[in-house]
Design a protein around this motif. Structure first.
Motif, PDB file in Angstrom:
ATOM      1  N   ILE A  80      -9.410   6.227  -7.805  1.00 55.96           N
ATOM      2  CA  ILE A  80      -9.125   5.147  -7.047  1.00 55.96           C
ATOM      3  C   ILE A  80      -9.575   3.766  -7.455  1.00 55.96           C
ATOM      4  O   ILE A  80      -8.791   2.854  -7.468  1.00 55.96           O
ATOM      5  N   VAL A 100      -1.985  -1.988  -0.782  1.00 57.94           N
ATOM      6  CA  VAL A 100      -2.638  -0.582  -0.673  1.00 57.94           C
ATOM      7  C   VAL A 100      -1.520   0.428  -1.018  1.00 57.94           C
ATOM      8  O   VAL A 100      -2.241   1.331  -1.522  1.00 57.94           O
ATOM      9  N   ASP A 101      -0.315   0.184  -0.451  1.00 54.16           N
ATOM     10  CA  ASP A 101       0.525   1.289  -0.716  1.00 54.16           C
ATOM     11  C   ASP A 101       0.603   1.451  -2.330  1.00 54.16           C
ATOM     12  O   ASP A 101       0.821   2.588  -2.987  1.00 54.16           O
ATOM     13  N   ALA A 140      -2.331   3.420  -3.605  1.00 56.08           N
ATOM     14  CA  ALA A 140      -2.114   4.831  -3.283  1.00 56.08           C
ATOM     15  C   ALA A 140      -1.268   5.473  -4.397  1.00 56.08           C
ATOM     16  O   ALA A 140      -1.409   6.606  -4.620  1.00 56.08           O
ATOM     17  N   THR A 163      -2.440   6.448  -7.639  1.00 56.84           N
ATOM     18  CA  THR A 163      -3.563   7.240  -7.543  1.00 56.84           C
ATOM     19  C   THR A 163      -3.071   8.846  -7.551  1.00 56.84           C
ATOM     20  O   THR A 163      -2.051   9.105  -7.325  1.00 56.84           O
ATOM     21  N   THR A 212      -4.514  10.601  -5.748  1.00 48.43           N
ATOM     22  CA  THR A 212      -4.814  10.930  -3.913  1.00 48.43           C
ATOM     23  C   THR A 212      -3.883  10.384  -3.322  1.00 48.43           C
ATOM     24  O   THR A 212      -2.909   9.549  -3.619  1.00 48.43           O
ATOM     25  N   SER A 213      -4.304  10.190  -2.002  1.00 49.13           N
ATOM     26  CA  SER A 213      -3.051   9.609  -1.032  1.00 49.13           C
ATOM     27  C   SER A 213      -3.899   8.169  -0.185  1.00 49.13           C
ATOM     28  O   SER A 213      -5.371   8.122  -0.548  1.00 49.13           O
ATOM     29  N   LYS A 214      -3.094   7.640   0.284  1.00 50.95           N
ATOM     30  CA  LYS A 214      -3.632   6.399   1.030  1.00 50.95           C
ATOM     31  C   LYS A 214      -4.793   6.518   2.101  1.00 50.95           C
ATOM     32  O   LYS A 214      -5.849   5.903   2.236  1.00 50.95           O
ATOM     33  N   ARG A 215      -4.887   7.736   2.650  1.00 53.36           N
ATOM     34  CA  ARG A 215      -5.769   8.275   3.556  1.00 53.36           C
ATOM     35  C   ARG A 215      -7.192   7.868   2.795  1.00 53.36           C
ATOM     36  O   ARG A 215      -8.230   7.617   3.362  1.00 53.36           O
ATOM     37  N   ILE A 275      -8.366   6.445   0.319  1.00 50.36           N
ATOM     38  CA  ILE A 275      -8.847   5.050   0.292  1.00 50.36           C
ATOM     39  C   ILE A 275      -9.411   4.416   1.521  1.00 50.36           C
ATOM     40  O   ILE A 275     -10.553   4.113   1.416  1.00 50.36           O
ATOM     41  N   LYS A 326      -9.187  -2.203   2.987  1.00 51.16           N
ATOM     42  CA  LYS A 326      -8.514  -3.098   1.731  1.00 51.16           C
ATOM     43  C   LYS A 326      -9.850  -3.831   0.999  1.00 51.16           C
ATOM     44  O   LYS A 326     -10.194  -3.833  -0.249  1.00 51.16           O
TER      45      LYS A 326
END
Lengths: 215, 215, 215, 215
Positions: C23, C41-42, C45, C48, C50-53, C55, C62
DNA sequence: TATGAATGAGGTTTCATTCAT
DNA sequence: CATGAATGAAACCTCATTCAT
């Protein structure tokens, strides 16, 4: 009258397909009613079970939504055309049935007709963006081709007719009754919507096609 | 310093009729191209020889402008139809000529066709606002009625056809070729615009009408 | 059916440190490229593993992510500066090497430079939030102080120079070549990126510092 | 304290230049303070004497506004540089004055410095869009070239220095004191803003340049 | 721990229309 | 009559963040 059930929750419970479908249903109505520019994303969202944000989540922007609406509308008629079974009828009766069905379907699906009008105003750019235009023509023409072939073999239809030309004629006659109803019925003060008017016009359309095709 | 002979910055200054006509010309193009909601008053004004203020001065608002555009477009075709002289032709040839003329006119006046589409999307409300709708139907039907009467008298046309029905069929067939060109030609990969394609379709349309009418 | 050996859809699952690092890598690039407000942020993510969650799980929000990015970036250079060993070189050569190294490092680490620019636009608030700012200055100054002391002792450097002032001058000269490259090279139509341009400027920077320090 | 004059009308009375200038003034502050993405059109409009609509009327969109802000900021310094008259001074004193002026101007115009930082974060794309970049470099370099030529002729400056290189060095040293103040002063706990700190740093910068240029 | 779906608040932009000169 | 400047309302779209599973 108010319903006995509690106020509907605004959220479709995590059912993306239902959410998409719900948005598309409403958007179809709004675009068909007001055109692309005239339709309002806000209004569509308000009538939806979900929020404006979801429209953008699923469809990107207003144009993406419109493309999806157009695609689904065409997919609908294509599916129906593909499942029309007219093999058990003689060629003349089959052609009568096909034309009658086309007339009925278009009159029953004004939204579809209006979307096609709207898309033609936009010179078909959204349809072009859709992946599978090529497939759209298959069922309609295939059915017509088969009937015409059988009719010629049976000696009831004359030679030299191109199926796409014929399809265009059928489409033109059926389409007009829905698409141009507003101006035509106003100028010529003629009812084009009542069951009787529809039945009458339906026969004329069928008759026009049959007279064109027969020996 | 002001002077009565100062250089006129804009061509049409002080000629109200020319100013009106200029605005209507541009507005016709814009509304035909983008529909009522899609057209922009700013864009229309920018392409005009005059200013936005004049649009509001002459037409009140965007809708008033659209109504004026529609009225003028219908007036144009009515005028032409009224001056069609087919009396010197035999009924069959007269009908062929009338249908052919209708086909040609509509293909040559795409803007008119598109305005009618746009107006139908709006369910004819602007046309309704126009004072003289009633007059619009007179010439078209009168000519057709005369031809049909002569044809029946000569025994070349069959009985039982309503002239408005026939006019609707003619209109439907001619209209479609312009109005639905974008989607139809895309889906069926068929040229609908070249001189050859037009000539071919023109004959089919005439043929369709004649076969419908003849004994 | 679940299984402990089911195929892992994502590479870094269940390795928290690797997830964090992944990340941070992406976030560093995005923040360096687009600034704090400009970064999404989107987008981070999406790039990445992995996922936004995650982060939000690891960094809170942010801003927390940005603080972590800044901290790690400074930690990187601090670590390198701390491990620079110049004791075996004479003071003049050591200073040349230090300046040259600083120039090279900054040119090689554009992201770091850009993050510092971004942080300065934000007036250093994120850096302030970071716990260990105090430690950041130690290595850089310590090395310089040692070189300068040796140079004075050897009689090659003049008296009266404050090491922080000197460090600021070195930083300014090296920083500019990366930070202001876009506008400066555009306005003065001068290449500031090619190996030749870098080598040339590097010598000028070293020369500037040496001339300032020497007797 | 409240003014005795009535509340200011929100409208600048039909003075387009004043309206434009007012918007640019506020926008300069906002963009300089928060960067391009961080600045809000709404906030800019709110602080303006006019409305958000006018921003779009005059500048098209947020980016157009930013370009205009950047252009005006560069035009400002170019104008000042062009009017710097140093001919009456000997070359060494002229160079001292020029460097001192540059240092003072940049410290006095933090907004300009920050805009340049922001533009560099955006890799100079907005500056590129501006028509007259080429002209921007003329005054700065011309003045420096003249001083340097005179200095060499007088035997006080050494040979072999490129004026653009020298200008870059001057810019780098002056720029850093404003641009990197936040992070540098925080990390090294050093005041970089007080009059004393500025005066001290100013001398160091001048000294650095002079030592670099002199025989 | 992981993920796609969902969200409210607020961001940028556009529109038809009117005003002052 | 003519024009550029101005406007409020509302349009489209995006953002960081949270939720349900």
């Amino acid at each position: 009258m108010t319903s006995t059930t509690a106020a509907l929750p605004r959220v479709l419970e995590r059912d993306p397909e239902a959410t998409r479908a719900n948005i598309l249903d409403i958007a179809t109505e709004e675009f068909a009613e007001k055109g692309f520019s005239g339709a309002r994303v806000d209004d569509i969202a308000a009538r939806t079970n979900t929020s404006k944000r979801m429209i953008y989540y699923y469809f990107g922007d207003k144009e993406g939504l419109f493309v999806a609406v157009i695609e689904r509308a065409y997919a609908g008629i294509r599916h129906i055309e593909a499942n029309l079974s007219l093999d058990h009828l003689g060629p003349e009766q089959a052609l009568r049935t096909l034309v009658g069905f086309t007339f009925d379907y278009q009159n029953a699906n004004e939204s579809f007709i209006r979307l096609v009008m709207v898309e033609n105003i936009h010179r078909g750019v959204h349809l072009a963006r859709s992946g599978n235009i090529a497939e759209l023509n298959v069922p309609a023409i295939a059915t017509l081709r088969d009937i015409y072939r059988r009719g010629r073999a049976a000696g009831v239809f004359r030679d030299g007719i191109d199926e796409i030309d014929l399809h265009m004629t059928i489409s033109a006659l059926c389409f007009f009754n829905v698409a141009n109803r507003a101006t035509f019925s106003r100028i010529f003060q003629r009812d084009m919507e009542s069951p009787q008017a529809l039945a009458r016009r339906r026969e004329i359309v069928i008759d026009t096609i049959l007279r064109y095709v027969k020996q």
